[in-house]
Scaffold this motif. Structure first.
Motif, PDB file in Angstrom:
ATOM      1  N   ILE A   1       7.722 -10.416   8.671  1.00 40.79           N
ATOM      2  CA  ILE A   1       7.584  -8.823   8.822  1.00 40.79           C
ATOM      3  C   ILE A   1       7.364  -8.680  10.385  1.00 40.79           C
ATOM      4  O   ILE A   1       6.261  -9.118  10.746  1.00 40.79           O
ATOM      5  CB  ILE A   1       6.498  -8.367   7.925  1.00 40.79           C
ATOM      6  N   SER A   2       8.368  -8.271  11.029  1.00 42.47           N
ATOM      7  CA  SER A   2       8.106  -7.948  12.565  1.00 42.47           C
ATOM      8  C   SER A   2       8.498  -6.484  12.845  1.00 42.47           C
ATOM      9  O   SER A   2       8.374  -5.527  12.020  1.00 42.47           O
ATOM     10  CB  SER A   2       9.203  -8.812  13.072  1.00 42.47           C
TER      11      SER A   2
ATOM     12  N   LEU B   1       4.152 -12.919   4.918  1.00 40.07           N
ATOM     13  CA  LEU B   1       3.458 -12.569   3.689  1.00 40.07           C
ATOM     14  C   LEU B   1       3.913 -13.556   2.484  1.00 40.07           C
ATOM     15  O   LEU B   1       5.079 -13.361   2.041  1.00 40.07           O
ATOM     16  CB  LEU B   1       4.009 -11.102   3.343  1.00 40.07           C
ATOM     17  N   TYR B   2       2.908 -14.098   1.789  1.00 40.28           N
ATOM     18  CA  TYR B   2       3.234 -15.021   0.595  1.00 40.28           C
ATOM     19  C   TYR B   2       2.834 -14.403  -0.485  1.00 40.28           C
ATOM     20  O   TYR B   2       1.711 -14.256  -0.828  1.00 40.28           O
ATOM     21  CB  TYR B   2       2.219 -16.357   0.969  1.00 40.28           C
ATOM     22  N   ILE B   3       3.724 -14.059  -1.424  1.00 40.90           N
ATOM     23  CA  ILE B   3       3.506 -13.427  -2.773  1.00 40.90           C
ATOM     24  C   ILE B   3       3.383 -14.348  -3.700  1.00 40.90           C
ATOM     25  O   ILE B   3       4.004 -15.358  -3.990  1.00 40.90           O
ATOM     26  CB  ILE B   3       4.621 -12.379  -2.977  1.00 40.90           C
ATOM     27  N   TYR B   4       2.479 -14.234  -4.541  1.00 37.52           N
ATOM     28  CA  TYR B   4       2.029 -15.009  -5.558  1.00 37.52           C
ATOM     29  C   TYR B   4       2.131 -14.405  -6.865  1.00 37.52           C
ATOM     30  O   TYR B   4       2.133 -13.237  -7.052  1.00 37.52           O
ATOM     31  CB  TYR B   4       0.854 -16.061  -5.369  1.00 37.52           C
TER      32      TYR B   4
ATOM     33  N   LYS C   1       1.945  -7.187  -6.828  1.00 37.55           N
ATOM     34  CA  LYS C   1       2.528  -7.597  -8.084  1.00 37.55           C
ATOM     35  C   LYS C   1       4.113  -6.883  -8.167  1.00 37.55           C
ATOM     36  O   LYS C   1       4.840  -7.298  -8.925  1.00 37.55           O
ATOM     37  CB  LYS C   1       1.919  -7.398  -9.260  1.00 37.55           C
ATOM     38  N   THR C   2       4.360  -5.701  -7.646  1.00 37.98           N
ATOM     39  CA  THR C   2       5.494  -5.216  -7.638  1.00 37.98           C
ATOM     40  C   THR C   2       6.433  -5.212  -6.634  1.00 37.98           C
ATOM     41  O   THR C   2       7.573  -4.825  -6.534  1.00 37.98           O
ATOM     42  CB  THR C   2       5.056  -3.475  -7.540  1.00 37.98           C
TER      43      THR C   2
ATOM     44  N   ASP D   1      10.946  -3.315  -1.197  1.00 39.19           N
ATOM     45  CA  ASP D   1       9.795  -3.346  -1.758  1.00 39.19           C
ATOM     46  C   ASP D   1       8.286  -3.256  -0.813  1.00 39.19           C
ATOM     47  O   ASP D   1       7.675  -2.898  -0.758  1.00 39.19           O
ATOM     48  CB  ASP D   1       9.527  -4.254  -2.951  1.00 39.19           C
ATOM     49  N   VAL D   2       8.639  -4.457   0.235  1.00 37.21           N
ATOM     50  CA  VAL D   2       7.831  -4.776   1.220  1.00 37.21           C
ATOM     51  C   VAL D   2       7.532  -3.347   2.061  1.00 37.21           C
ATOM     52  O   VAL D   2       6.456  -3.166   2.541  1.00 37.21           O
ATOM     53  CB  VAL D   2       8.206  -6.110   2.016  1.00 37.21           C
TER      54      VAL D   2
END
Length: 224
Positions: A94-95, A158-161, A192-193, A199-200
């Motif tokens: 994200i920049s 951003l690391y989504i788990y 979670k979505t 979405d970000v």
């Protein structure tokens, strides 16, 4: 002065890194011509490395007991520690974080304030999940200083788990290719979505009213 502090910090970190990994040095460390040869890591890999570091903090019971005597905070810490951070479900870069810096102030401190405001992004998100979440995530923060030739602007990875707990790593470039990195956990039900770049963008707009960002989805490495 800021540049000198960054260079000194980088020197200390590189010295420690060499001591731990026996990394090659061209020239003696006491010579002005000494060149540090570092292991090459992409920003994506560096972010994963820092995520593993803060996960180790969350798994350190002695550290938790030293920092907190709150049952609620300790339960949240255990929840963070239980999450599997080996392979993210999604990774986004994200920049173009200009809108958070869009304010009127004295030009002599505008850059300083802009840097600090970008660093508040994880805390602003965590605060929306309550004071306990803000408190526990503040325990698991790490930073690093290293050289990187291509980073031109502050960028968040951003690391989504699979759980509601993700990691966020901010990379901020400075002069002479010096980059500062700040890593922490972020906890929010809307994480979670997130499945796409749109979405970000929606997440940042709804949580901290940050618009106009650029988002790139990166390739994750599957477990073997």
């Amino acid at each position: 002065m800021k540049r000198m502090i960054l260079l000194l910090s980088l020197g200390c970190l590189l010295t420690l890194s060499c001591a731990k990994r026996n990394t090659t040095i061209i020239g003696g460390s006491d010579q002005p011509t000494a060149i540090f040869v570092a292991d090459h890591l992409t920003l994506q890999e560096k972010g994963l490395e820092l995520t593993r570091q803060i996960h180790r903090l969350a798994n350190n019971e002695a550290y938790i007991k030293y920092c907190s005597h709150s049952d609620e905070i300790n339960k949240l810490a255990a929840h963070i520690a239980r999450t599997d951070y080996s392979v993210p479900r999604k990774i986004f870069a994200i920049s173009h974080l200009k809108s958070i810096q869009d304010f009127e102030t004295d030009s002599t401190i505008r850059t300083l304030l802009a840097d600090k405001m970008v660093r508040t992004i994880p805390s602003l998100i965590n605060a929306q999940s309550g004071s306990n979440t803000l408190a526990v995530t503040s325990l698991f923060v790490t930073e690093d200083v290293f050289l990187h030739n291509s980073l031109k602007e502050s960028t968040i990875y951003l690391y989504i788990y699979e759980s509601d707990c993700s990691s966020m790593v901010l990379f901020q470039p400075h002069k002479d290719h010096i980059v500062q990195a700040y890593a922490c956990f972020v906890i929010h039900p809307l994480l979670k979505t997130i499945h796409s770049t749109d979405d970000v963008k929606r997440f940042f707009k709804e949580t901290i009213q940050l618009e106009g960002i650029m988002v790139q989805e990166l390739t994750t490495t599957s477990k073997s």
